[in-house]
Design a protein around this motif. Structure first.
Motif, short mmCIF file in Angstrom:
data_model
loop_
_atom_site.label_atom_id
_atom_site.label_comp_id
_atom_site.label_asym_id
_atom_site.label_seq_id
_atom_site.Cartn_x
_atom_site.Cartn_y
_atom_site.Cartn_z
N ASN A 1 38.75 18.31 9.94
CA ASN A 1 40.01 17.92 10.59
C ASN A 1 40.70 16.84 9.77
OD1 ASN A 1 42.06 17.21 12.30
ND2 ASN A 1 40.80 17.31 14.13
N ALA A 2 41.72 17.22 8.99
CA ALA A 2 42.35 16.29 8.06
C ALA A 2 43.38 15.41 8.73
CB ALA A 2 42.99 17.05 6.91
N GLY A 3 43.87 15.77 9.93
CA GLY A 3 44.91 14.98 10.57
C GLY A 3 46.27 15.33 9.99
N VAL A 4 46.98 14.30 9.53
CA VAL A 4 48.31 14.50 8.94
C VAL A 4 48.20 14.23 7.44
CG1 VAL A 4 50.72 13.78 8.94
CG2 VAL A 4 49.40 13.74 11.08
N THR A 5 48.63 15.19 6.65
CA THR A 5 48.61 15.03 5.20
C THR A 5 50.03 15.13 4.65
OG1 THR A 5 48.20 17.38 4.86
CG2 THR A 5 46.28 15.95 4.96
N GLN A 6 50.27 14.46 3.54
CA GLN A 6 51.59 14.46 2.90
C GLN A 6 51.43 14.74 1.41
OE1 GLN A 6 53.10 10.64 5.43
NE2 GLN A 6 54.50 11.35 3.84
N THR A 7 52.38 15.52 0.91
CA THR A 7 52.40 15.87 -0.51
C THR A 7 53.80 15.69 -1.04
OG1 THR A 7 50.75 17.57 -0.01
CG2 THR A 7 51.78 17.64 -2.17
N PRO A 8 54.03 15.05 -2.19
CA PRO A 8 53.04 14.34 -3.02
C PRO A 8 52.82 12.93 -2.51
CG PRO A 8 55.17 14.20 -4.06
CD PRO A 8 55.37 15.00 -2.80
N LYS A 9 51.96 12.17 -3.14
CA LYS A 9 51.73 10.76 -2.80
C LYS A 9 52.73 9.85 -3.49
CE LYS A 9 46.83 10.80 -1.57
NZ LYS A 9 46.79 12.24 -1.29
N PHE A 10 53.11 10.21 -4.70
CA PHE A 10 54.06 9.43 -5.48
C PHE A 10 55.02 10.39 -6.18
CE2 PHE A 10 51.73 5.51 -5.14
CZ PHE A 10 50.41 5.89 -5.09
N ARG A 11 56.26 9.92 -6.38
CA ARG A 11 57.20 10.74 -7.13
C ARG A 11 58.30 9.85 -7.67
NH1 ARG A 11 58.84 16.29 -7.03
NH2 ARG A 11 60.03 16.52 -8.96
N VAL A 12 58.71 10.13 -8.90
CA VAL A 12 59.85 9.44 -9.51
C VAL A 12 60.91 10.49 -9.82
CG1 VAL A 12 60.70 8.02 -11.41
CG2 VAL A 12 58.38 7.65 -10.52
N LEU A 13 62.10 10.26 -9.34
CA LEU A 13 63.22 11.19 -9.56
C LEU A 13 64.35 10.49 -10.29
CD1 LEU A 13 63.71 12.96 -6.09
CD2 LEU A 13 62.65 13.93 -8.13
N LYS A 14 65.16 11.28 -10.96
CA LYS A 14 66.41 10.75 -11.50
C LYS A 14 67.52 11.04 -10.50
CE LYS A 14 65.11 11.35 -16.34
NZ LYS A 14 65.44 12.00 -17.64
N THR A 15 68.54 10.20 -10.51
CA THR A 15 69.68 10.40 -9.62
C THR A 15 70.22 11.81 -9.77
OG1 THR A 15 70.28 8.07 -9.67
CG2 THR A 15 72.00 9.62 -9.07
N GLY A 16 70.43 12.48 -8.62
CA GLY A 16 70.97 13.82 -8.63
C GLY A 16 69.92 14.92 -8.54
N GLN A 17 68.68 14.60 -8.82
CA GLN A 17 67.62 15.61 -8.73
C GLN A 17 67.29 15.91 -7.27
OE1 GLN A 17 64.45 13.93 -11.27
NE2 GLN A 17 64.91 15.55 -12.75
N SER A 18 66.64 17.03 -7.06
CA SER A 18 66.26 17.41 -5.71
C SER A 18 64.74 17.48 -5.61
CB SER A 18 66.87 18.76 -5.33
OG SER A 18 66.36 19.77 -6.18
N MET A 19 64.25 17.35 -4.39
CA MET A 19 62.82 17.51 -4.17
C MET A 19 62.55 17.77 -2.69
SD MET A 19 60.74 13.92 -4.10
CE MET A 19 59.27 14.86 -3.70
N THR A 20 61.35 18.26 -2.42
CA THR A 20 60.90 18.50 -1.06
C THR A 20 59.58 17.80 -0.83
OG1 THR A 20 61.99 20.66 -0.99
CG2 THR A 20 60.28 20.24 0.64
N LEU A 21 59.51 17.06 0.27
CA LEU A 21 58.27 16.43 0.70
C LEU A 21 57.66 17.31 1.79
CD1 LEU A 21 60.10 14.07 -0.44
CD2 LEU A 21 58.75 12.57 1.02
N LEU A 22 56.36 17.53 1.68
CA LEU A 22 55.66 18.38 2.63
C LEU A 22 54.76 17.55 3.53
CD1 LEU A 22 54.63 21.09 3.77
CD2 LEU A 22 52.95 21.12 1.90
N CYS A 23 54.85 17.82 4.81
CA CYS A 23 53.95 17.22 5.79
C CYS A 23 53.21 18.35 6.50
CB CYS A 23 54.74 16.40 6.79
SG CYS A 23 53.73 15.72 8.13
N ALA A 24 51.91 18.21 6.63
CA ALA A 24 51.10 19.21 7.31
C ALA A 24 50.16 18.52 8.28
CB ALA A 24 50.30 20.03 6.31
N GLN A 25 50.03 19.12 9.48
CA GLN A 25 49.10 18.59 10.47
C GLN A 25 48.26 19.73 11.04
OE1 GLN A 25 49.44 19.19 14.01
NE2 GLN A 25 51.52 20.05 14.08
#
Lengths: 110, 114
Positions: free
Chosen positions: B1-25
């Motif tokens: 039972n992992a509980g709540v997990t998040q991916t990624p832990k760290f991220r560096v972006l440049k202005t204008g870039q896109s990304m998606t953060l994932l949360c799983a429970q």
């Protein structure tokens, strides 16, 4: 909007001294929760208070909910180094959302 | 039972870039939340979901989008990242009903936008 004010923002105490943080809302809360966040960590649930005037204790921690259900406090007796962290209150105004206070960061001077 | 997990832990972006953060429970919780945490400002709600296929705006939704296609996952998207979105992002979940409505938090994602 629905806001929860929390004071103080910072508290530095000598190990063994007591510590108190206070939360206030301008409107009545359905319940209030308290969370602790260790440095670099995530918030962890401590307790929930629901009833007017409720007082709950967890070892050296005492939580109170005001008679009007608009304010709350957390008191730690005889602080220890393990108490270091930021303490947040979070009020529920009867909907699906919690409104968090700004937190009180507790540091302990050994 | 992992509980709540998040991916990624760290991220560096440049202005204008896109990304998606994932949360799983894995606790079969109905409610899920995305918060951002900035120094001196506590936790501010971005978006939340009360069940699969539903989403709603929180306190600071601008610049973010979310999706809840599966009950166990809650995605937070940044279409065009800005430096003001540099923050620590926390996901949380809770059960609907019950004696207490404890929110369980993930470990967080530290995002820096340059």
């Amino acid at each position: 909007g629905q806001q929860v004010m929390q004071i103080p923002q910072y508290q530095h105490v000598q190990e063994g001294e007591d510590f108190t943080t206070y939360c206030n809302s301008s409107t009545t809360l359905s319940n209030i929760q308290w969370y602790k966040q260790r440095p670099g960590g995530h918030p962890v649930f401590l307790i929930q208070l629901v009833k007017s005037g409720e007082v709950k204790k967890q070892k050296r921690l005492t939580f109170q909910f005001g008679e009007a259900k608009k304010n709350s406090s957390l008191h730690i007796t005889a602080t220890q180094t393990t108490d270091v962290g930021t303490y947040f209150c979070a009020g529920r105004f009867g909907n699906e959302k919690l409104t968090f206070g700004t937190g009180t960061r507790l540091t302990i001077i050994p | 039972n992992a509980g709540v997990t998040q991916t990624p832990k760290f991220r560096v972006l440049k202005t204008g870039q896109s990304m998606t953060l994932l949360c799983a429970q894995d606790m079969n919780h109905e409610y899920m939340y995305w918060y951002r945490q900035d120094p001196g400002m506590g936790l501010r709600l971005i978006h939340y979901s009360v069940g699969e296929g539903t989403t709603a705006k929180g306190e600071v939704p601008d610049g973010y989008n979310v999706s809840r296609l599966k009950k166990q996952n809650f995605l937070l998207g940044l279409e065009s990242a800005a430096p003001s979105q540099t923050s620590v992002y926390f996901c949380a979940s809770r059960v609907s009903g019950g004696a207490t409505d404890t929110q369980y938090f993930g470990p967080g994602t530290r995002l820096t936008v340059l």
